[in-house]
Design an enzyme around this catalytic site. Structure first.
Site, PDB file in Angstrom:
ATOM      1  N   ASP A 127      -8.269  -9.109   3.731  1.00  0.00           N
ATOM      2  CA  ASP A 127      -8.052  -7.923   4.571  1.00  0.00           C
ATOM      3  C   ASP A 127      -9.127  -7.804   5.645  1.00  0.00           C
ATOM      4  O   ASP A 127      -9.980  -6.922   5.574  1.00  0.00           O
ATOM      5  CB  ASP A 127      -8.039  -6.658   3.713  1.00  0.00           C
ATOM      6  CG  ASP A 127      -7.681  -5.406   4.502  1.00  0.00           C
ATOM      7  OD1 ASP A 127      -7.168  -5.536   5.616  1.00  0.00           O
ATOM      8  OD2 ASP A 127      -7.924  -4.298   3.991  1.00  0.00           O
ATOM      9  N   GLU A 133     -13.142  -2.477  11.314  1.00  0.00           N
ATOM     10  CA  GLU A 133     -13.070  -1.704  10.078  1.00  0.00           C
ATOM     11  C   GLU A 133     -14.110  -2.134   9.058  1.00  0.00           C
ATOM     12  O   GLU A 133     -14.691  -1.300   8.359  1.00  0.00           O
ATOM     13  CB  GLU A 133     -11.668  -1.851   9.490  1.00  0.00           C
ATOM     14  CG  GLU A 133     -11.465  -1.199   8.140  1.00  0.00           C
ATOM     15  CD  GLU A 133     -10.077  -1.465   7.580  1.00  0.00           C
ATOM     16  OE1 GLU A 133      -9.836  -1.057   6.433  1.00  0.00           O
ATOM     17  OE2 GLU A 133      -9.233  -2.069   8.283  1.00  0.00           O
ATOM     18  N   GLU A 151       0.822  -1.216   0.000  1.00  0.00           N
ATOM     19  CA  GLU A 151       0.000   0.000   0.000  1.00  0.00           C
ATOM     20  C   GLU A 151       0.859   1.271   0.000  1.00  0.00           C
ATOM     21  O   GLU A 151       0.552   2.247   0.685  1.00  0.00           O
ATOM     22  CB  GLU A 151      -0.957  -0.006   1.189  1.00  0.00           C
ATOM     23  CG  GLU A 151      -1.937  -1.162   1.152  1.00  0.00           C
ATOM     24  CD  GLU A 151      -2.954  -1.118   2.280  1.00  0.00           C
ATOM     25  OE1 GLU A 151      -4.131  -1.388   2.013  1.00  0.00           O
ATOM     26  OE2 GLU A 151      -2.556  -0.811   3.428  1.00  0.00           O
TER      27      GLU A 151
END
Length: 718
Positions: free
Chosen positions: A383, A411, A309
Site C-alpha cells: 500500500d 500518505e 476495505e
C-alpha cells in the site's frame, strides 16, 4: 499649504515614483513561472520568438497560442502579436495540417506522432525564418507550445530546432481522492479544488490554471472524486457540475472521469440488488452511461474500487471482478469509454498474506475482461509504502491491460512537510526487470503496452493537489506532481533529468542553485526510507492517519492493519517470511526474480525484511548485524535531513525569502519528526532484540513508554 501637509504630499509623490517591489513568490505559478531570462539569453531568443501565427482557430489552438503569448511575454519581455500568416522572420507557426494550409504545405513527418504527439522545427517559409509547432491533433499543439517554452525556461538553444515527441502511454490520469464535502482523503494541501456548492454557475478561474499545469506535463485526464465513492456524484445535479469542469478542461486536452460506487443502482437507483449479471442492473448502468455522455460527450469512463476495505463489489453477489468490470465496460463501450478496475484488494476473512491477495484474485482472471477494461495496479503489493518491490502482477497478465497506480500525495512519506522527491522511487519500480515474458522486460514496458501489445495503456497518480495557495501543501511537493506527469508521458525518462528540469523551471537556472537542489532531491527518498522503514520494513505507521511511528501497535480489529503483522519482530529476529517456508508470496514473481528475492544471500538489503524473517545477528551485505544495520540506517536518515537543512540554508542568498523561509521551516519539522521516527522505532526494536547500540550511536532520549504514549488524533488526512 502647511509644512506638515507639504511633507505628506512630497512623501506620497516619492512613493508613487518609487519602483514597485517584486511580488513575493508563494508557489502558485508552479513550474510555469515565466520569469525573465538573462540579457545574453534575451539576445539569443528574441530573434526566434516573434509573432505567433495561427491560420485556424479553436479553443485548444487559442489556448496554445495564449500560453505562448503569456510565456514569451514573461521570459523575453515582449508581447508577441497574433497573426494569420508568416509575415516576418522569427514567427512561430502553430497548426495542424487541417487547421493551417502552411503546415499542410510544409509536408512534415507527422504520421508517426499520433494524435497527441508534436513536432517543433526551424524552417524557412517564403524566404523567412520561422519556428513551426505542428501536430496531427490540436492537443499536440498545446504540448508542443509548452515544450518550446520549457526549452527557453531551461536555457536551451532554439535557433536550429528539429525535435518531435509523442506520449508512450495513452491515458495519463490524476486520481483525486476528493469527497463531495470538499475534504480530501490523504490530502495535505487543504480542501478540494472542486467547489461543488458553487458549480456549475461559478467556475473558479483556478480551474483553468489547474488545466494549464496538467497540460504542461502531458496529463490528459482527471478522475474528480474519491475511489471510496459517494453514489450521489452520478445524480443529475452533480453531473451538471461535472460537465462544467469538463467544459473548462476540454481546451487543454483533459477529459474527466468519475469513480463509480458499485452499488449505485441500489443507493440512488431504487433497485434491490447490484448483481452485475442481473438484467435490471445492467440496464440501469447502460441508461446511466447514456445520460452521462449526453451531458459530457467526451467523458472518459469509470474508476472502480470494489470489494476492498469495505467498499461494495461483485463478490457481494457471488460474482467475480471480471463480471463487475465487464458490466460497466459494456455500458460505456458504445461511447468509447473505459473502465479502470483497481486491483487493491484484501479481505478480512482471507487469511492469506496481504501481499499475495491481489495476484491471487486477479491473475486467474487474465483474458476474461472486456477489451475496454484496464486493471489498475499499485506500484507495490502492500500500500504505497516508502519502498516496495514491484507488484508481482506486472508481467503476469499478458491478456489484460495493466495500469500503474502511483501515489503522488505522500500518505506514508511525511505528508506535505517532509522533503521527499518521488521520482527516484518511481524510476526504481519502472526500471525493474519482470522477466516476463523474457529477461529485460521492465515494468515500464509492461504498462506502456510494448511488452504485451495492450490495446489501452494507463498510468494513474493519486493527486497531491488541494486549494492551498501553493497547490500541493509545500514547494517541493510540486516536484512530485511534475515528475509524475513527465513519467506518465515517457516512463523511460530519468529521475535526475526530471529533477533538474523542475528545479530550473521552479527556482532558477543558476548552476550554484540547481546543483544542490537536485542533490537534495535525489537523496531525499533514501533518507525517508532510512528513518522510517529501512531494510524492507513497512507499514510501521501509527493508526488511521499514518502519521508518526507505531511499530508496537497490535490491537486493531484486522490483523493486517497492525504494524506487528508486517514486521513480525520478536526476541529471535525480525521480518516477514515470504519464501517457500513462509507465505511463499515470492513464488508470484517470475522464476528468475523469485530466485533473487527468495535467497537471503542474493536479496538486496533494501528488501531483506520484506521477504525474510532473520535473526537479529544475521549479517547484512555491509558486514553488520541486522540490529546494528537498523541503527546505522535509522541514524543515517536523520543525518541526511540535517545535511539538507545545511544545504538549503546556504542557498538563502539565491532564493526568494518567502519560499526559502517556508522550506526552512518544513525542514525543521522533518528533522524533528525523523528523529522521532528513529528513536521510537529503535527503542521498540531494542526492547525485543536486547542488543546494545553499536559504538558511536546514541540511544534514544526517552524510554518506550514515552513514545507509546504520544497521541496525534488530529493529524491531517485521517
Amino acid at each position: 499649504m502647511s509644512v506638515p501637509s507639504l511633507i505628506r504630499l512630497l512623501f506620497l509623490l516619492l512613493l508613487a515614483l518609487a519602483p514597485a517591489a517584486a511580488p513575493a513568490e508563494d508557489g502558485y505559478d508552479l513550474w510555469l513561472r515565466y520569469r525573465a531570462v538573462e540579457a545574453e539569453w534575451q539576445q539569443r531568443y528574441r530573434p526566434q520568438a516573434g509573432a505567433i501565427v495561427t491560420e485556424g482557430r479553436s479553443p485548444t489552438i487559442d489556448a496554445a497560442a495564449a500560453e505562448l503569448e503569456r510565456g514569451l511575454a514573461g521570459l523575453l519581455g515582449t508581447s508577441p502579436a497574433r497573426a494569420g500568416a508568416v509575415a516576418g522572420d522569427g514567427a512561430i507557426l502553430l497548426g495542424t495540417p487541417r487547421s493551417s494550409a502552411t503546415v499542410a504545405r510544409l509536408d512534415l513527418p507527422l504520421a508517426p506522432l499520433g494524435e497527441e504527439g508534436y513536432l517543433i522545427r526551424s524552417v524557412t517559409i517564403d524566404g523567412r525564418q520561422a519556428t513551426v509547432i505542428a501536430a496531427n491533433g490540436e492537443s499536440g499543439l498545446l504540448y508542443g507550445a509548452f515544450r518550446l517554452l520549457r526549452l527557453i525556461q531551461t536555457r536551451q538553444p532554439i535557433d536550429r530546432l528539429d525535435l518531435s515527441d509523442r506520449p508512450a502511454i495513452q491515458h495519463r490520469l490524476l486520481n483525486h481522492w476528493d469527497n463531495l464535502d470538499r475534504s480530501v482523503e490523504r490530502g495535505y494541501a487543504g480542501l478540494s479544488l472542486w467547489d461543488w456548492q458553487k458549480l456549475p454557475e461559478y467556475r473558479d478561474p483556478r480551474y483553468v490554471d489547474y488545466a494549464r499545469a496538467n497540460a504542461s506535463i502531458g496529463i490528459n485526464g482527471t478522475v474528480l472524486n474519491n475511489v471510496n465513492s459517494n453514489a450521489d456524484i452520478l445524480t443529475a445535479p452533480f453531473l451538471e457540475k461535472v460537465a462544467a469542469l469538463a467544459d473548462t478542461f476540454r481546451p487543454y486536452g483533459i477529459r474527466v472521469y468519475l469513480s463509480a460506487r458499485f452499488n449505485a443502482p441500489m443507493a440512488i437507483g431504487g433497485l434491490d440488488t447490484a448483481d452485475p449479471l442481473d438484467p435490471r442492473v445492467r440496464a440501469w448502468w447502460r441508461a446511466k452511461a447514456d445520460e452521462i455522455y449526453r451531458i459530457i460527450p467526451d467523458f472518459g469512463g469509470f474508476l472502480v474500487k470494489a470489494n476492498s476495505e469495505g467498499q461494495p463489489g461483485p463478490q457481494d453477489f457471488g460474482r467475480t471482478h471480471a463480471d463487475g468490470a465487464n458490466m460497466l465496460a459494456e455500458a460505456v463501450a458504445p461511447h468509447g469509454g473505459i473502465v479502470m478496475w483497481r486491483a487493491f484488494v484484501y479481505s478480512n476473512e482471507q487469511p492469506e498474506d496481504r501481499a499475495r491477495q491481489a495476484y491471487s484474485e486477479f491473475q486467474p482472471l487474465d483474458g476474461r475482461f472486456r477489451d475496454n477494461v484496464i486493471v489498475q495496479v499499485k506500484n507495490g503489493a502492500i500500500d504505497f509504502q516508502p519502498r516496495e518491490p514491484f507488484h508481482p502482477l506486472f508481467g503476469a497478465m499478458p491478456e489484460t491491460p495493466l495500469a500503474m497506480e502511483l501515489q503522488i500525495t505522500k500518505e506514508y512519506l511525511g505528508f506535505a512537510t517532509h522533503l521527499v522527491y518521488l521520482g527516484t522511487m518511481w524510476e526504481e519500480v519502472l526500471d525493474a526487470d519482470t522477466f516476463r515474458p523474457s529477461a529485460g522486460t521492465t515494468v515500464a514496458e509492461v504498462i506502456d503496452g510494448s511488452a504485451h501489445d495492450y490495446r489501452h495503456t494507463v498510468m494513474a497518480g493519486v493527486a497531491n493537489i488541494g486549494n492551498d495557495r501553493n497547490w500541493s501543501g509545500s514547494q517541493f511537493d510540486q516536484a512530485n506532481w511534475f515528475a509524475y506527469g513527465r513519467l506518465a508521458w515517457d516512463p523511460q525518462l530519468g529521475a535526475r533529468d526530471i529533477a533538474e528540469e523542475w528545479a530550473r523551471m521552479t527556482w532558477g537556472n543558476d548552476p550554484a542553485l540547481v546543483a544542490p537542489i537536485v542533490e537534495m532531491m535525489m537523496g531525499s527518498h533514501q533518507a525517508v526510507v532510512d528513518y522510517m522503514t529501512p531494510l524492507g520494513l513497512n507499514h510501521l505507521m501509527a493508526t488511521g492517519h499514518h502519521y508518526g511511528p507505531g511499530p508496537w501497535v497490535d490491537d486493531l480489529e484486522r490483523e493486517d492493519w497492525n504494524p506487528t503483522y508486517f514486521h513480525r519482530a520478536d526476541g529471535e529476529g525480525i521480518g516477514f517470511d515470504r519464501t517457500a517456508s513462509g507465505s511463499d508470496a515470492v513464488a508470484q514473481y517470475a522464476r528468475e526474480v523469485a530466485a533473487i528475492f527468495g535467497d537471503r544471500a542474493r536479496v538486496p538489503d533494501d528488501f531483506l525484511l520484506w521477504f525474510h524473517h532473520v535473526p537479529w545477528d544475521h549479517r547484512t551485505r555491509s558486514g553488520r548485524t541486522v540490529w546494528d544495520e537498523l541503527v546505522v540506517r535509522y541514524s543515517r536518515g536523520v543525518e541526511a535531513v540535517r545535511a539538507m537543512q545545511r544545504q538549503w540554508a546556504a542557498l538563502a542568498p539565491r532564493v526568494d525569502p518567502r519560499r526559502h523561509t517556508e522550506v526552512s521551516d518544513f525542514l525543521r519539522i522533518q528533522e524533528r519528526e525523523a528523529t522521532w521516527w528513529r528513536d521510537a522505532c529503535l527503542v521498540y526494536f531494542q526492547s525485543l532484540s536486547r542488543r546494545p547500540f553499536p559504538a558511536g550511536y546514541a540511544p534514544p532520549a526517552h524510554d518506550l513508554d514515552h513514545y507509546r504514549a504520544i497521541r496525534t488524533p488530529y493529524a491531517p488526512g485521517n
